[in-house]
Design an enzyme around this catalytic site. Structure first.
Site, mmCIF file in Angstrom:
data_model
loop_
_atom_site.group_PDB
_atom_site.id
_atom_site.type_symbol
_atom_site.label_atom_id
_atom_site.label_comp_id
_atom_site.label_asym_id
_atom_site.label_seq_id
_atom_site.Cartn_x
_atom_site.Cartn_y
_atom_site.Cartn_z
ATOM 1 N N ASP A 94 0.842 -1.194 0.052
ATOM 2 C CA ASP A 94 0.000 0.040 -0.008
ATOM 3 C C ASP A 94 0.857 1.350 0.107
ATOM 4 O O ASP A 94 1.525 1.689 1.101
ATOM 5 C CB ASP A 94 -0.687 0.076 1.315
ATOM 6 C CG ASP A 94 -1.656 1.234 1.107
ATOM 7 O OD1 ASP A 94 -2.550 1.405 0.304
ATOM 8 O OD2 ASP A 94 -1.325 2.298 2.027
ATOM 9 N N TYR A 137 3.363 9.668 0.040
ATOM 10 C CA TYR A 137 4.533 9.159 1.144
ATOM 11 C C TYR A 137 6.213 9.254 0.703
ATOM 12 O O TYR A 137 6.851 9.065 1.143
ATOM 13 C CB TYR A 137 4.248 7.553 1.115
ATOM 14 C CG TYR A 137 3.014 7.114 1.703
ATOM 15 C CD1 TYR A 137 2.093 8.011 2.400
ATOM 16 C CD2 TYR A 137 2.296 5.963 1.514
ATOM 17 C CE1 TYR A 137 0.867 7.631 2.758
ATOM 18 C CE2 TYR A 137 1.087 5.540 1.859
ATOM 19 C CZ TYR A 137 0.339 6.301 2.647
ATOM 20 O OH TYR A 137 -1.039 6.206 2.896
ATOM 21 N N LYS A 149 -1.912 5.931 -4.712
ATOM 22 C CA LYS A 149 -2.926 7.169 -4.269
ATOM 23 C C LYS A 149 -2.621 8.509 -5.036
ATOM 24 O O LYS A 149 -1.596 8.917 -5.034
ATOM 25 C CB LYS A 149 -3.192 7.338 -2.839
ATOM 26 C CG LYS A 149 -3.300 6.029 -2.253
ATOM 27 C CD LYS A 149 -3.773 6.271 -0.436
ATOM 28 C CE LYS A 149 -3.494 4.903 0.213
ATOM 29 N NZ LYS A 149 -2.006 4.581 0.584
ATOM 30 N N HIS A 151 -6.811 9.697 -2.455
ATOM 31 C CA HIS A 151 -6.363 9.787 -1.165
ATOM 32 C C HIS A 151 -7.365 10.376 -0.256
ATOM 33 O O HIS A 151 -7.444 9.759 0.819
ATOM 34 C CB HIS A 151 -5.140 10.496 -1.085
ATOM 35 C CG HIS A 151 -3.993 9.926 -0.006
ATOM 36 N ND1 HIS A 151 -2.599 9.622 0.126
ATOM 37 C CD2 HIS A 151 -4.437 9.489 1.387
ATOM 38 C CE1 HIS A 151 -2.225 9.099 1.020
ATOM 39 N NE2 HIS A 151 -3.005 9.063 1.955
HETATM 40 N N1 LIG Z 1 -5.346 6.351 3.222
HETATM 41 C C1 LIG Z 1 -4.751 6.872 4.366
HETATM 42 O O1 LIG Z 1 -5.309 8.364 4.527
HETATM 43 C C2 LIG Z 1 -3.878 6.429 5.245
HETATM 44 C C3 LIG Z 1 -3.499 6.858 6.466
HETATM 45 C C4 LIG Z 1 -2.680 6.482 7.324
HETATM 46 C C5 LIG Z 1 -2.207 5.182 7.011
HETATM 47 N N2 LIG Z 1 -2.209 4.453 5.698
HETATM 48 C C6 LIG Z 1 -1.900 3.381 5.161
HETATM 49 O O2 LIG Z 1 -1.998 2.240 6.355
HETATM 50 C C7 LIG Z 1 -0.677 1.805 6.711
HETATM 51 C C8 LIG Z 1 -0.661 1.303 8.041
HETATM 52 O O3 LIG Z 1 -0.980 2.515 8.901
HETATM 53 P P1 LIG Z 1 -0.110 3.244 9.939
HETATM 54 O O4 LIG Z 1 1.389 3.264 9.313
HETATM 55 O O5 LIG Z 1 -0.630 4.662 9.980
HETATM 56 O O6 LIG Z 1 -0.031 2.462 11.141
HETATM 57 P P2 LIG Z 1 0.084 0.982 11.888
HETATM 58 O O7 LIG Z 1 0.254 0.039 10.969
HETATM 59 O O8 LIG Z 1 -1.378 0.728 12.692
HETATM 60 O O9 LIG Z 1 1.186 0.893 12.858
HETATM 61 C C9 LIG Z 1 2.477 1.380 12.331
HETATM 62 C C10 LIG Z 1 3.389 1.555 13.843
HETATM 63 O O10 LIG Z 1 3.279 0.158 14.459
HETATM 64 C C11 LIG Z 1 4.729 -0.157 14.791
HETATM 65 N N3 LIG Z 1 4.786 -1.689 14.654
HETATM 66 C C12 LIG Z 1 4.500 -2.501 13.516
HETATM 67 N N4 LIG Z 1 4.298 -3.638 13.787
HETATM 68 C C13 LIG Z 1 4.423 -3.897 14.964
HETATM 69 C C14 LIG Z 1 4.587 -4.816 15.915
HETATM 70 N N5 LIG Z 1 4.293 -6.239 15.476
HETATM 71 N N6 LIG Z 1 4.678 -4.675 17.193
HETATM 72 C C15 LIG Z 1 4.983 -3.499 17.808
HETATM 73 N N7 LIG Z 1 4.988 -2.329 16.976
HETATM 74 C C16 LIG Z 1 4.505 -2.645 15.661
HETATM 75 C C17 LIG Z 1 5.455 0.548 13.536
HETATM 76 O O11 LIG Z 1 6.693 0.582 14.089
HETATM 77 P P3 LIG Z 1 8.040 0.092 13.130
HETATM 78 O O12 LIG Z 1 7.932 0.308 11.748
HETATM 79 O O13 LIG Z 1 9.220 0.375 14.122
HETATM 80 O O14 LIG Z 1 8.027 -1.488 13.477
HETATM 81 C C18 LIG Z 1 4.460 1.782 13.478
HETATM 82 O O15 LIG Z 1 5.135 2.628 14.692
HETATM 83 C C19 LIG Z 1 0.139 2.959 6.391
HETATM 84 O O16 LIG Z 1 1.579 2.649 6.202
HETATM 85 C C20 LIG Z 1 -0.530 3.432 4.959
HETATM 86 O O17 LIG Z 1 -0.043 2.734 4.006
HETATM 87 C C21 LIG Z 1 -3.460 5.413 4.951
#
Ligand SMILES: NC(=O)c1ccc[n+]([C@@H]2O[C@H](COP(=O)([O-])OP(=O)(O)OC[C@H]3O[C@@H](n4cnc5c(N)ncnc54)[C@H](OP(=O)(O)O)[C@@H]3O)[C@@H](O)[C@H]2O)c1
Length: 275
Positions: free
Chosen positions: A49, A54, A79, A112
């Site tokens: 994704d 990004y 996006k 997006h």
């Molecule tokens: N469409 C939109 O507007 C939108 C908005 C937000 C996000 N997104 C998409 O959704 C994806 C995921 O959301 P997100 O990145 O915001 O948050 P998330 O996946 O909920 O959380 C990521 C965080 O969790 C940590 N983490 C990951 N696996 C872990 C584990 N097994 N144990 C402990 N900590 C862990 C990561 O740190 P480390 O990297 O240090 O492991 C990072 O700090 C994004 O990367 C993006 O592609 C889209």
């Protein structure tokens, strides 16, 4: 049938999308993104994704190319960002994304955010890209029912996906119910609530019961809810941990307790409040 890392869901345009992937937001451009995506692909992830916002599409493209995997094997979402919306500028944005990703087509192209005044003309550009086969599927992100209705007023193709923030602590019932009714699949972002709820007692209890981590329980909850789930990590061990969610199952009682955690906990803006 048991879920696997390659399990797919059939979208409303007939195309199937892997229900598990890696998100690349807040991965540093360059080596960090390249290594994280390469690790994920080696571990069997087949869905990435991405987004122009990004600023790491080039690195995603490099990692995909380097993997040697057949293009058809990998599902890539990207996006068009709020500064790029509008008919012509979306077509240009897509071309830039294709070049950076080094691809001849995008599997899923999303708007997006629902920028007021630009929703319909941006959607028309996405429809053109779908007609041309440049984007196989098209959808939206952060859209409320009101924003989606604007698309339905003019669309030839329905959005296949609405990517919204979703995890046990944020059910987004109004949007989820509307999408279900319209056969729009949900991809849940922030599936780990960015670690903010890692010590929640119910989550920790269920993780202990399953002999799994809190993160694995949150991911598995999404998958069992038939939500496409895209956790982000740049750490090889955690990228692996997040993928080891296909060898256990949450039972009905555990799912109900996780459902009970909804408290409207939000890290990103509420789509319903976006103009
Ligand atoms: N469409 C939109 O507007 C939108 C908005 C937000 C996000 N997104 C998409 O959704 C994806 C995921 O959301 P997100 O990145 O915001 O948050 P998330 O996946 O909920 O959380 C990521 C965080 O969790 C940590 N983490 C990951 N696996 C872990 C584990 N097994 N144990 C402990 N900590 C862990 C990561 O740190 P480390 O990297 O240090 O492991 C990072 O700090 C994004 O990367 C993006 O592609 C889209």
């Amino acid at each position: 049938m048991a879920l696997t890392i390659e399990s797919r869901t059939k979208l409303n345009d007939g195309i199937s999308m892997p229900i598990f992937g890696i998100g690349v937001w807040r991965m540093e451009p360059g080596r960090q993104t390249r290594e994280a995506v390469s690790t994920a692909l080696e571990l069997g992830y087949i869905h990435i994704d991405a987004a122009s916002m990004y600023k790491n599409e080039e690195d995603v493209g490099d990692a995909v190319k380097q993997s040697g995997l057949h293009r058809e094997k990998i599902f890539i979402t990207t996006k068009v960002y709020s500064q790029e919306v509008g008919y012509d500028s979306t077509l240009e944005a897509c071309e830039r994304s294709l070049q950076k990703l080094k691809l001849s087509y995008i599997d899923l192209y999303l708007i997006h955010k629902p920028v007021k005044g630009f929703r319909q003309n941006t959607w028309k550009a996405l429809e053109k890209l779908k007609h041309e086969g440049i984007c196989r599927s098209i959808g939206v992100s952060n859209f409320s029912p009101r924003h989606l209705q604007e698309i339905f007023e003019i669309c030839e193709f329905s959005p296949v996906v609405n990517q919204i923030e979703m995890n046990p602590f944020l059910a987004q019932k109004t949007i989820a119910d509307y999408c279900r009714e319209k056969n729009i699949h949900i991809t849940g972002f922030c599936p780990l609530a960015r670690t903010e709820k890692s010590t929640d007692p119910t989550l920790v209890d269920i993780a202990d019961e399953c002999g799994k981590s809190w993160a694995q329980v949150m991911i598995r909850w999404g998958l069992q809810k038939q939500i496409t789930t895209i956790p982000k990590s740049v750490n090889a061990q955690r990228i692996r941990e997040n993928s080891e969610v296909f060898n256990f199952e949450l039972n009905e009682d555990q799912m109900a307790r996780l459902d009970g955690l909804d408290q409207g906990f939000r890290l990103r803006p509420d789509p319903i409040e976006l103009p």
